[in-house]
Design a protein around this motif. Structure first.
Motif, PDB file in Angstrom:
ATOM      1  N   THR A 162     -12.482   8.109  -3.103  1.00  0.00           N
ATOM      2  CA  THR A 162     -11.056   7.872  -2.919  1.00  0.00           C
ATOM      3  C   THR A 162     -10.807   6.534  -2.244  1.00  0.00           C
ATOM      4  O   THR A 162     -11.245   6.327  -1.104  1.00  0.00           O
ATOM      5  N   PRO A 163     -10.104   5.604  -2.874  1.00  0.00           N
ATOM      6  CA  PRO A 163      -9.819   4.309  -2.255  1.00  0.00           C
ATOM      7  C   PRO A 163      -8.897   4.445  -1.046  1.00  0.00           C
ATOM      8  O   PRO A 163      -7.991   5.280  -1.020  1.00  0.00           O
ATOM      9  N   VAL A 164      -9.126   3.599  -0.053  1.00  0.00           N
ATOM     10  CA  VAL A 164      -8.261   3.537   1.132  1.00  0.00           C
ATOM     11  C   VAL A 164      -7.147   2.535   0.850  1.00  0.00           C
ATOM     12  O   VAL A 164      -7.409   1.379   0.489  1.00  0.00           O
ATOM     13  N   VAL A 165      -5.890   2.968   1.011  1.00  0.00           N
ATOM     14  CA  VAL A 165      -4.746   2.103   0.724  1.00  0.00           C
ATOM     15  C   VAL A 165      -3.976   1.725   1.987  1.00  0.00           C
ATOM     16  O   VAL A 165      -3.002   0.975   1.921  1.00  0.00           O
ATOM     17  N   GLU A 166      -4.427   2.236   3.132  1.00  0.00           N
ATOM     18  CA  GLU A 166      -3.787   1.878   4.396  1.00  0.00           C
ATOM     19  C   GLU A 166      -4.810   1.955   5.508  1.00  0.00           C
ATOM     20  O   GLU A 166      -5.567   2.929   5.590  1.00  0.00           O
ATOM     21  N   PRO A 203      -0.773  -1.641   4.973  1.00  0.00           N
ATOM     22  CA  PRO A 203      -1.179  -1.429   3.585  1.00  0.00           C
ATOM     23  C   PRO A 203      -2.313  -2.388   3.198  1.00  0.00           C
ATOM     24  O   PRO A 203      -2.286  -3.576   3.557  1.00  0.00           O
ATOM     25  N   VAL A 204      -3.307  -1.865   2.523  1.00  0.00           N
ATOM     26  CA  VAL A 204      -4.421  -2.686   2.040  1.00  0.00           C
ATOM     27  C   VAL A 204      -4.582  -2.407   0.557  1.00  0.00           C
ATOM     28  O   VAL A 204      -4.259  -1.324   0.071  1.00  0.00           O
ATOM     29  N   GLU A 205      -5.104  -3.361  -0.163  1.00  0.00           N
ATOM     30  CA  GLU A 205      -5.161  -3.277  -1.620  1.00  0.00           C
ATOM     31  C   GLU A 205      -6.606  -3.149  -2.096  1.00  0.00           C
ATOM     32  O   GLU A 205      -7.382  -4.107  -2.014  1.00  0.00           O
ATOM     33  N   LEU A 249      -8.511  -5.844   6.307  1.00  0.00           N
ATOM     34  CA  LEU A 249      -7.134  -6.174   6.676  1.00  0.00           C
ATOM     35  C   LEU A 249      -6.700  -7.536   6.136  1.00  0.00           C
ATOM     36  O   LEU A 249      -5.499  -7.768   5.923  1.00  0.00           O
ATOM     37  N   THR A 250      -7.658  -8.433   5.890  1.00  0.00           N
ATOM     38  CA  THR A 250      -7.313  -9.752   5.346  1.00  0.00           C
ATOM     39  C   THR A 250      -7.494  -9.831   3.835  1.00  0.00           C
ATOM     40  O   THR A 250      -7.312 -10.897   3.235  1.00  0.00           O
ATOM     41  N   GLY A 251      -7.870  -8.713   3.218  1.00  0.00           N
ATOM     42  CA  GLY A 251      -7.926  -8.654   1.763  1.00  0.00           C
ATOM     43  C   GLY A 251      -9.189  -9.179   1.129  1.00  0.00           C
ATOM     44  O   GLY A 251      -9.246  -9.330  -0.097  1.00  0.00           O
TER      45      GLY A 251
END
Length: 289
Positions: free
Chosen positions: A256-260, A265-267, A240-242
């Motif tokens: 599969t990357p998690v984007v949320e 939203p997470v990057e 959550l803090t990137g």
């Protein structure tokens, strides 16, 4: 396409009543299964899936399914459904008394079902996840077995979808990250990609194993974490803090990357780019690695 089903040596109507009401798979979820990706009309990594099916059956005390029979069923449904995206193999304990006690070993008559269907979410290139309060028991008698006792996963996924996500992150009883409700988890942080160890109670996913093996061959910094190295709350905070990123793996979804996460939203950035590219390339080169 609709679902195509094979049982007892022949294709059958998916709506046909194939299981007796006293099949132990129906009454108590006493069975094992595998879900495999289908590519170009062939089952991907079928040998590995059959190996895990045998291990799960042995872990439940069920007769190990006849590999030739399973392969015959797979060939039959895929011949009838060449555009299928997934194959499901299910083995139940067969007729037994009502209740948890199974029929005596010398009376067990397992039921084998093989089905082909569209890939479903397998085409998704990203995932959304939520945290949940429930945990996986890493000391359970069925930890690491892929059984049809899936009510726990159904409840967790129902919660995730009610929250607008398609997967959930599950801890184990000691607070370590374990897995998704129906997937394995990879965490990118500190220049490495880590996945929870099998001691966490997670399933030994076929895709998880291939990612670890192929990454080691290619010299990529991907490994199973040590016990306690991936604390659930810490991983969630880092994502959550990137400072960390998540990806989910499964036979149909791939990596599969998690984007949320929890609606935020997470990057993932390029944290999984090299690993995903390697998996795509190697899996295309060998359909039964």
């Amino acid at each position: 396409m609709s679902v195509v089903v094979w049982s007892a040596g022949r294709l059958v109507d998916p709506a046909a009543p194939l299981l007796t009401p006293v099949d132990h798979g129906v009454t108590v979820g006493d069975g094992v299964f595998e879900t495999c990706a289908v590519r170009h009309g062939q089952v991907f990594a079928l040998t590995r899936h059959l190996r895990r099916l045998a291990l799960s059956a042995a872990g439940l005390g069920l007769p190990v399914p006849d590999e030739a029979e399973v392969r015959a069923g797979a060939a039959a449904v895929l011949a009838a459904a060449p555009d299928a995206g997934r194959l499901r193999i299910t083995v139940t304990a067969g007729p037994s008394p009502l209740g948890p006690a199974r029929a005596p070993d010398d009376e067990i008559a397992p039921t084998l079902l093989v089905a082909a269907a569209p890939a479903g979410h397998g085409g998704a290139t990203t995932a959304r996840a939520v945290t949940v309060p429930w945990v996986r028991n890493e000391r359970s008698s069925i930890a690491g077995l892929k059984t049809t006792s899936y009510a726990e996963q159904v409840a967790i996924l129902r919660h995730a979808r009610a929250e607008g996500a398609d997967e959930a992150l599950v801890a184990n009883t000691v607070g370590d990250l374990c897995e998704g409700a129906a997937s394995n988890v990879f965490v990118a942080r500190g220049g490495e990609v880590l996945t929870p160890p099998l001691s966490s109670g997670c399933l030994a996913g076929v895709t998880r194993d291939l990612v670890l093996e192929w990454s080691a061959d290619a010299g990529l910094p991907v490994r199973a974490a040590a016990p306690g190295e991936l604390r659930y709350d810490a991983v969630v905070h880092e994502v959550l803090t990137g400072t960390a990123a998540l990806a989910l793996s499964g036979s149909v979804r791939g990596l599969t990357p998690v984007v949320e996460l929890d609606g935020t939203p997470v990057e993932p950035g390029d944290a999984f780019e090299a690993v995903r590219a390697l998996y795509v390339r190697r899996s295309a080169e060998d359909l039964d690695p």
